[in-house]
Design a protein around this motif. Structure first.
Motif, PDB file in Angstrom:
ATOM      1  N   GLU A 137      56.952  58.838 -58.074  1.00  0.00           N
ATOM      2  CA  GLU A 137      57.752  60.118 -57.184  1.00  0.00           C
ATOM      3  C   GLU A 137      57.697  60.755 -56.428  1.00  0.00           C
ATOM      4  O   GLU A 137      58.768  60.532 -54.827  1.00  0.00           O
ATOM      5  N   LEU A 138      56.102  60.613 -55.595  1.00  0.00           N
ATOM      6  CA  LEU A 138      56.394  61.153 -54.426  1.00  0.00           C
ATOM      7  C   LEU A 138      55.785  59.933 -52.839  1.00  0.00           C
ATOM      8  O   LEU A 138      56.699  59.615 -51.941  1.00  0.00           O
ATOM      9  N   ALA A 139      56.482  58.599 -53.735  1.00  0.00           N
ATOM     10  CA  ALA A 139      56.722  57.192 -53.019  1.00  0.00           C
ATOM     11  C   ALA A 139      57.832  56.932 -52.344  1.00  0.00           C
ATOM     12  O   ALA A 139      58.380  57.082 -51.468  1.00  0.00           O
ATOM     13  N   PHE A 140      58.737  57.486 -54.143  1.00  0.00           N
ATOM     14  CA  PHE A 140      60.464  57.588 -53.464  1.00  0.00           C
ATOM     15  C   PHE A 140      60.664  59.162 -52.609  1.00  0.00           C
ATOM     16  O   PHE A 140      61.835  58.404 -51.768  1.00  0.00           O
ATOM     17  N   SER A 141      60.376  59.668 -52.676  1.00  0.00           N
ATOM     18  CA  SER A 141      60.616  61.177 -51.027  1.00  0.00           C
ATOM     19  C   SER A 141      59.975  60.401 -49.969  1.00  0.00           C
ATOM     20  O   SER A 141      60.337  61.326 -48.915  1.00  0.00           O
ATOM     21  N   GLU A 142      59.717  59.416 -50.073  1.00  0.00           N
ATOM     22  CA  GLU A 142      59.123  59.022 -47.920  1.00  0.00           C
ATOM     23  C   GLU A 142      59.778  58.246 -47.448  1.00  0.00           C
ATOM     24  O   GLU A 142      60.777  57.828 -47.965  1.00  0.00           O
ATOM     25  N   ASN A 143      60.068  59.199 -45.911  1.00  0.00           N
ATOM     26  CA  ASN A 143      61.059  58.141 -45.093  1.00  0.00           C
ATOM     27  C   ASN A 143      60.759  56.720 -44.563  1.00  0.00           C
ATOM     28  O   ASN A 143      59.283  56.911 -44.779  1.00  0.00           O
ATOM     29  N   ILE A 144      61.253  56.353 -44.233  1.00  0.00           N
ATOM     30  CA  ILE A 144      60.502  54.900 -43.574  1.00  0.00           C
ATOM     31  C   ILE A 144      61.235  55.086 -42.299  1.00  0.00           C
ATOM     32  O   ILE A 144      61.976  55.459 -41.562  1.00  0.00           O
ATOM     33  N   PRO A 145      60.170  54.976 -41.245  1.00  0.00           N
ATOM     34  CA  PRO A 145      60.041  54.987 -39.702  1.00  0.00           C
ATOM     35  C   PRO A 145      60.808  54.803 -38.947  1.00  0.00           C
ATOM     36  O   PRO A 145      61.135  52.935 -39.283  1.00  0.00           O
ATOM     37  N   ASP A 146      61.845  55.025 -38.133  1.00  0.00           N
ATOM     38  CA  ASP A 146      63.528  53.876 -37.558  1.00  0.00           C
ATOM     39  C   ASP A 146      62.683  53.584 -36.004  1.00  0.00           C
ATOM     40  O   ASP A 146      63.460  53.133 -35.954  1.00  0.00           O
ATOM     41  N   TYR A 147      61.248  54.107 -36.194  1.00  0.00           N
ATOM     42  CA  TYR A 147      60.784  53.675 -34.567  1.00  0.00           C
ATOM     43  C   TYR A 147      59.591  53.210 -34.607  1.00  0.00           C
ATOM     44  O   TYR A 147      58.866  52.435 -35.176  1.00  0.00           O
ATOM     45  N   ARG A 148      59.264  52.069 -33.318  1.00  0.00           N
ATOM     46  CA  ARG A 148      58.463  50.795 -33.775  1.00  0.00           C
ATOM     47  C   ARG A 148      57.597  51.115 -32.662  1.00  0.00           C
ATOM     48  O   ARG A 148      58.026  51.445 -31.210  1.00  0.00           O
ATOM     49  N   SER A 149      56.102  51.370 -32.576  1.00  0.00           N
ATOM     50  CA  SER A 149      55.515  50.867 -32.142  1.00  0.00           C
ATOM     51  C   SER A 149      55.072  49.938 -31.189  1.00  0.00           C
ATOM     52  O   SER A 149      55.609  48.854 -31.511  1.00  0.00           O
ATOM     53  N   GLN A 150      54.033  50.441 -30.248  1.00  0.00           N
ATOM     54  CA  GLN A 150      54.114  49.242 -29.291  1.00  0.00           C
ATOM     55  C   GLN A 150      52.654  47.967 -30.076  1.00  0.00           C
ATOM     56  O   GLN A 150      52.013  48.320 -30.666  1.00  0.00           O
ATOM     57  N   LEU A 151      52.688  47.042 -29.607  1.00  0.00           N
ATOM     58  CA  LEU A 151      51.687  45.750 -30.041  1.00  0.00           C
ATOM     59  C   LEU A 151      50.161  46.241 -30.041  1.00  0.00           C
ATOM     60  O   LEU A 151      50.440  47.075 -28.040  1.00  0.00           O
ATOM     61  N   PRO A 152      49.374  46.089 -29.632  1.00  0.00           N
ATOM     62  CA  PRO A 152      47.864  46.741 -28.779  1.00  0.00           C
ATOM     63  C   PRO A 152      47.681  46.272 -27.771  1.00  0.00           C
ATOM     64  O   PRO A 152      48.038  44.804 -27.306  1.00  0.00           O
ATOM     65  N   PHE A 153      46.912  46.602 -26.999  1.00  0.00           N
ATOM     66  CA  PHE A 153      47.589  46.442 -25.417  1.00  0.00           C
ATOM     67  C   PHE A 153      45.631  47.809 -25.373  1.00  0.00           C
ATOM     68  O   PHE A 153      45.988  48.837 -23.968  1.00  0.00           O
ATOM     69  N   LYS A 154      45.432  47.348 -25.289  1.00  0.00           N
ATOM     70  CA  LYS A 154      43.866  47.955 -25.850  1.00  0.00           C
ATOM     71  C   LYS A 154      42.650  47.454 -24.770  1.00  0.00           C
ATOM     72  O   LYS A 154      42.901  45.896 -24.260  1.00  0.00           O
ATOM     73  N   ALA A 155      42.038  48.111 -23.552  1.00  0.00           N
ATOM     74  CA  ALA A 155      40.972  47.661 -23.007  1.00  0.00           C
ATOM     75  C   ALA A 155      41.573  46.541 -21.592  1.00  0.00           C
ATOM     76  O   ALA A 155      41.109  45.200 -21.744  1.00  0.00           O
TER      77      ALA A 155
END
Length: 788
Positions: A243-261
Motif C-alpha cells: 500500500e505504501l509502495a503504490f502511493s510513491e511517485n516516480i521521479p521524472d528528473y535525471r541526476s548527473q552521472l558521478p563526477f567526483k574528484a
C-alpha cells in the motif's frame, strides 16, 4: 501386465540423458563462449572508485555505454525479488531454459495469434544483451545453447550478478547501480520496495518505460504497480508495504552521472590510462567533499583580497595515501578552474625552511643553537643580495627553534650560508622536491633558503611525509595496490625535532602571535609560506595521522592584496583540521630514544653558566654536556654581551631604547658611521686606537684571520652618478669584538672605525684595493672598480 518400454525409446532416453550429463563436453562446440561475451561487455569500459568503492568517474565501453560493475551483495533483497518476479520466477530451479515457460508462452501466443508472452530466462536474456542480433530461429537456438553453457560455467548468483550489471536501463546507462543513482540518488542496497519495483519494471522496455518523459512515466508506474501486486501474491512483501509502495511517485528528473574528484581523476587517467573495469583509488569521498566544501566557503573572503583560486590535498601520513585532491576552487572555466593547482609549479616561499634546518640538525646543530638575525649583504652572481624578514625587522640572537617557528628570512639565509648551498640543494633533490641540473645550486643561490624554486604541491606533501614518518621518504599511493617505496633521508630524532619546533606555539610568537586559527584540538605542526608580492600563499600542516597542504593565489600569477600564507590559508586550515581531528583512530608522535629535554640559557641557547638568570628548556639529541657553556654571560648576568656581528643591530636598538640589556662583548662603545665622516651631529668626534698600525707583508683575502669584509664584495663594480652623492659603505665583522678596525684604500689609511665597524667612503674613478685590519694581525682585503 506391465507394459514394456520400446527399445528405440529407451535408447533415445539413454542418449538424451548421456548428452545432458555430457553437455559440458559438447556445448563449447555448438555455442558461443560466454567468457568472451562477458569480457567484451565488462572489460572495455570502467570507472575510478573511491576507497569505499563508490564511483568517482565513469568511462564508456567500446559501445559507448556506461556501467559500474557492482557485486550482487550490493543490491537490496527487494531488487532481487522484484527482478526475479518480473523476469524469471524459476531462475534458481531451471538449467538455463524453462520448459514450462516455453510451453505456456507458445500456447498463449498461438491462442492470441500474436506474441503476447515471452519465455526467455534471465540466462537467455543475458546472452541476448551480451550479443544482440536479429530475432530469428537460428539466433534463438544459439542463445538457448549459449545460455545452457553459461549455466555450466557459472553458478546462479554469479549469473544474476552479471545480469543486474549488464541490463540496459536509461539511454546508454546499463545496470541497476547507475540507474539507482540517476533516478533515486542512492545506491541499490538502500532502495525500498517501490524503488526496487520501479527499476525492475524498466527492464521490460527501457525506451517505452522511460521515467523522464510524461507518457513513459505513466506507463512505468502502471507496470510497477502490477509488479508490486505480483510480489505481494508471491509473499515478498506485506499488504501494508504494498500500500505504501503504490502511493510513491516516480521521479521524472535525471541526476548527473558521478563526477567526483575531477582533478584527481584527470591526473591518474593521464598517468595510468583510462580504467579497465572498476579501479579503486585511495580517495575518500568524505574527505574530498569536506575539503571541497571548506574551500568554497572561504572563497568569498579570499576573493575580497584578490585571490581567485585555492587548491589543497589531504594525505594519510603513515601509508601516504592521497585521501583528497582539490585542484581548484571549482572545476570549470572560471578563473582557469580546469587547471590542477596541485601539480602546477608555484613559488614555495618559506615552506622549504624545515628542510634547511633539518639538514642543519643532521650536520650537528641543535634546536637552541643561536643565529645572528642581523642585516648582512651577500655577494651573488646577480649582484648584492640583502635579505629581509617579512616584517622588515631583525631580531638579533634567535635560536633555530625561533628562527624556524617565526619563519625568519635573514636567519635562514645565514644558516644556508653556513651549511652550503650545494649541500642543501642535494638534500632537496634527495627529498624529491627539486630535480638536479647543471649549476643548479649556483642558479638558485642563497634564495633557496626562502623558496625561490617552483614547487608542486604533490611533491611538497610527499616531502613533508619525511617528518611524519621518522625521516623516511615514502612514495605517494594513488590506488590500494600501489607498492609504497621508502628511503631513509633523515634520522628519526631530527625528524621529530622538526615536528616539535613546528608544533610549538611559543616558537612562532614573534611574528605570528597567537591567532585563533592556529589553535587546534590535537597537536599539529604547521609551516606557512608567502612568495614575492603575495602571489603564492602556502600552508602545510601535519601530525602522525594526516598531512594537509593548501595554496591560495591566482593561476595567472597576479598578486593578491597583501595575503600571506597565515592570513589566507590559516582560517581554512583550521576548519579542515577541526574535521580531521573528529575522525576516529587518531595517532600521536612518540619521542624517539636519545632525545632529552635540557636546560638552556634563554638568550644564548647554550648550557647555562653561573651568571645566566634567564633559562628555559629545549630538546637535544644527545647529552646536556654536548652544549657549549653560555658565552653571553661570562662576566655578568645583568647584560647580554654579544659578538661583533651584532654591533649594527645593537646600534639600531640604542636609537629607541634608553636602557638596553644587549652590549658588545667588552662593553665597547658603538658609533654611527656617518658621524665618523663628519656628517652627523658629533662631527669630528673620531675615536682611534692607540698604538702603531701593523701591516703585514702578504696578500689578504675577503675572509682572512678572523675578520670578514661584508661590504663591499670582491669584484664589485660601481658607476658614479651625476645627480646623487657617491658613497660606498665599508663594513667588516671581526670574530671577536675589537676596539677598532683600520681601513686602507690602496695601502693608505682612510679611517679607523669602532663598532659597528662601518664607514662611508666617497668614491672616485679607478681600481681600488680595500683592506680592513684590526689592532693585532687580523686582516681582510677585497678589490673594487669605480667607473664613470
Amino acid at each position: 501386465m506391465r507394459r514394456k518400454v520400446p527399445a528405440a525409446l529407451l535408447i533415445l532416453l539413454i542418449l538424451a540423458g548421456s548428452a545432458w550429463f555430457l553437455r559440458v563436453v559438447w556445448l563449447p562446440w555448438v555455442s558461443i563462449s560466454p567468457e568472451k561475451l562477458l569480457q567484451t561487455r565488462f572489460v572495455s569500459g570502467g570507472a575510478w572508485l573511491d576507497s569505499d568503492c563508490r564511483p568517482l568517474r565513469l568511462f564508456p565501453d567500446d559501445q559507448g555505454d556506461f556501467l559500474c560493475y557492482t557485486p550482487l551483495a550490493s543490491h537490496s533483497k527487494n531488487i532481487l525479488n522484484a527482478v526475479l518476479t518480473a523476469e524469471d520466477r524459476s531462475f534458481f530451479s531451471h538449467p538455463g531454459l524453462d520448459a514450462a515457460a516455453i510451453m505456456r508462452a507458445a500456447w498463449q501466443n498461438l491462442a492470441s495469434r500474436r506474441i503476447v508472452s515471452g519465455a526467455s530466462t534471465i540466462s537467455q536474456q543475458l546472452i541476448r544483451i551480451l550479443k544482440p542480433r536479429k530475432r530469428t530461429w537460428s539466433a534463438k537456438i544459439s542463445e538457448a545453447l549459449t545460455a545452457l553453457y553459461l549455466e555450466c560455467r557459472y553458478d546462479k548468483k554469479r549469473i544474476l550478478e552479471f545480469y543486474l550489471n549488464a541490463v540496459p536501463m536509461f539511454g546508454n546507462v546499463r545496470g541497476f547501480f547507475l540507474a539507482s543513482l540517476l533516478l533515486f540518488k542512492k545506491t541499490p542496497d538502500l532502495l525500498n520496495l517501490a524503488e526496487s519495483a520501479t527499476l525492475a519494471a524498466v527492464v521490460q522496455s527501457p525506451g517505452r518505460l522511460n521515467p523522464f518523459s510524461g507518457a513513459g512515466n505513466k506507463r512505468l508506474r502502471k507496470r510497477r504497480d502490477w509488479l508490486i501486486r505480483e510480489m505481494l501474491n508471491a509473499g515478498h512483501c506485506t499488504a501494508r508495504e504494498a500500500e505504501l509502495a503504490f502511493s510513491e511517485n516516480i521521479p521524472d528528473y535525471r541526476s548527473q552521472l558521478p563526477f567526483k574528484a575531477p582533478h584527481f581523476c584527470d591526473y591518474i587517467t593521464a598517468a595510468r590510462g583510462a580504467p579497465k573495469g572498476n579501479q579503486r583509488t585511495t580517495i575518500s569521498q568524505v574527505m574530498q567533499d569536506m575539503l571541497q566544501s571548506a574551500i568554497k566557503s572561504h572563497l568569498p573572503r579570499l576573493a575580497r583580497s584578490g585571490a581567485r583560486q585555492v587548491c589543497g590535498m589531504i594525505v594519510e601520513a603513515g601509508n601516504m595515501k592521497i585521501r583528497a585532491m582539490v585542484g581548484s576552487a571549482e572545476f570549470g572555466p572560471i578563473a582557469a578552474g580546469f587547471n590542477n593547482g596541485c601539480i602546477a609549479g608555484r613559488s614555495g616561499g618559506s615552506i622549504l625552511k624545515p628542510f634547511l634546518y633539518a639538514l642543519a640538525l643532521e650536520k650537528g646543530f641543535y634546536p637552541s643553537y643561536v643565529i645572528a638575525d642581523t642585516m648582512q649583504p651577500f655577494k651573488t652572481p646577480q649582484g648584492e643580495y640583502l635579505p629581509y624578514n617579512a616584517d622588515r625587522r631583525s631580531y638579533g640572537p634567535v635560536t633555530i627553534r625561533n628562527a624556524l617557528g617565526n619563519s625568519l628570512n635573514i636567519s635562514a639565509v645565514k644558516m644556508l650560508n653556513k651549511i652550503g648551498i650545494r649541500d642543501f640543494f642535494d638534500f632537496l633533490v634527495e627529498c624529491q622536491l627539486l630535480q638536479a641540473f647543471t649549476d643548479a645550486a649556483k642558479f638558485y643561490g642563497l634564495g633557496l633558503a626562502i623558496g625561490n624554486p617552483e614547487l608542486r604541491m604533490l611533491d611538497v606533501v610527499r616531502a613533508y611525509g619525511i617528518f611524519a614518518n621518522e625521516g623516511r621518504l615514502k612514495s605517494l599511493s594513488y590506488q590500494p595496490e600501489d607498492e609504497v617505496t621508502e628511503k631513509q633521508v633523515l634520522s628519526a630524532a631530527n625528524a621529530y625535532l622538526i615536528f616539535d619546533i613546528l608544533s610549538d606555539p611559543a616558537a612562532r610568537l614573534l611574528t605570528f602571535g597567537t591567532p585563533s586559527f592556529f589553535k587546534f584540538r590535537n597537536r599539529w605542526a604547521l609551516k606557512t609560506g608567502t612568495s614575492t608580492n603575495y602571489r603564492d600563499c602556502w600552508l602545510v600542516a601535519f601530525n602522525k595521522k594526516f598531512i594537509l597542504a593548501l595554496w591560495v593565489g591566482n593561476f595567472d600569477g597576479s598578486p593578491t592584496r597583501s595575503l600571506s600564507g597565515a592570513t589566507a590559508c590559516g582560517p581554512l586550515a583550521r576548519n579542515v583540521i577541526d574535521e580531521l581531528d573528529r575522525l576516529p583512530d587518531q595517532e600521536f608522535f612518540q619521542m624517539p630514544a636519545g632525545i632529552k629535554k635540557v636546560s638552556v640559557c634563554s638568550v644564548s641557547g647554550q648550557r647555562p653558566g653561573q651568571n645566566c638568570k634567564l633559562t628555559g628548556n629545549d630538546l637535544i639529541f644527545g647529552n646536556e654536556n654536548d652544549l657549549p657553556e653560555c658565552q653571553f654571560h661570562r662576566a655578568t648576568g645583568e647584560v647580554h654581551e654579544l659578538p661583533a656581528d651584532y654591533a649594527r643591530w645593537i646600534q639600531g636598538r640604542s636609537m629607541v631604547n634608553d636602557a638596553d640589556p644587549f652590549r658588545l662583548f667588552g662593553n665597547l662603545r658603538i658609533f654611527d658611521a656617518f658621524e665618523l665622516m663628519g656628517i652627523g651631529e658629533t662631527a669630528g668626534e673620531q675615536i682611534a686606537a692607540s698604538g702603531p698600525l701593523v701591516v703585514r707583508d702578504k696578500a689578504y683575502d675577503a675572509d682572512w684571520n678572523n675578520i670578514k669584509i661584508v661590504s663591499p664584495h670582491e669584484g664589485d663594480r660601481y658607476i658614479l652618478s651625476n645627480v646623487t652623492e657617491n658613497f660606498v659603505q665599508f663594513r667588516a665583522i671581526p670574530e671577536k669584538p675589537v676596539t677598532e678596525i683600520v681601513w686602507l684604500v690602496n695601502g693608505r689609511e682612510f679611517i679607523r672605525t669602532p663598532p659597528p665597524y662601518e664607514a662611508y667612503w666617497p668614491m672616485r674613478e679607478g681600481e681600488f684595493t680595500i683592506t680592513a685590519i684590526t689592532g693585532g694581525e687580523a686582516a681582510a682585503e677585497i678589490s673594487i672598480t669605480v667607473e664613470r
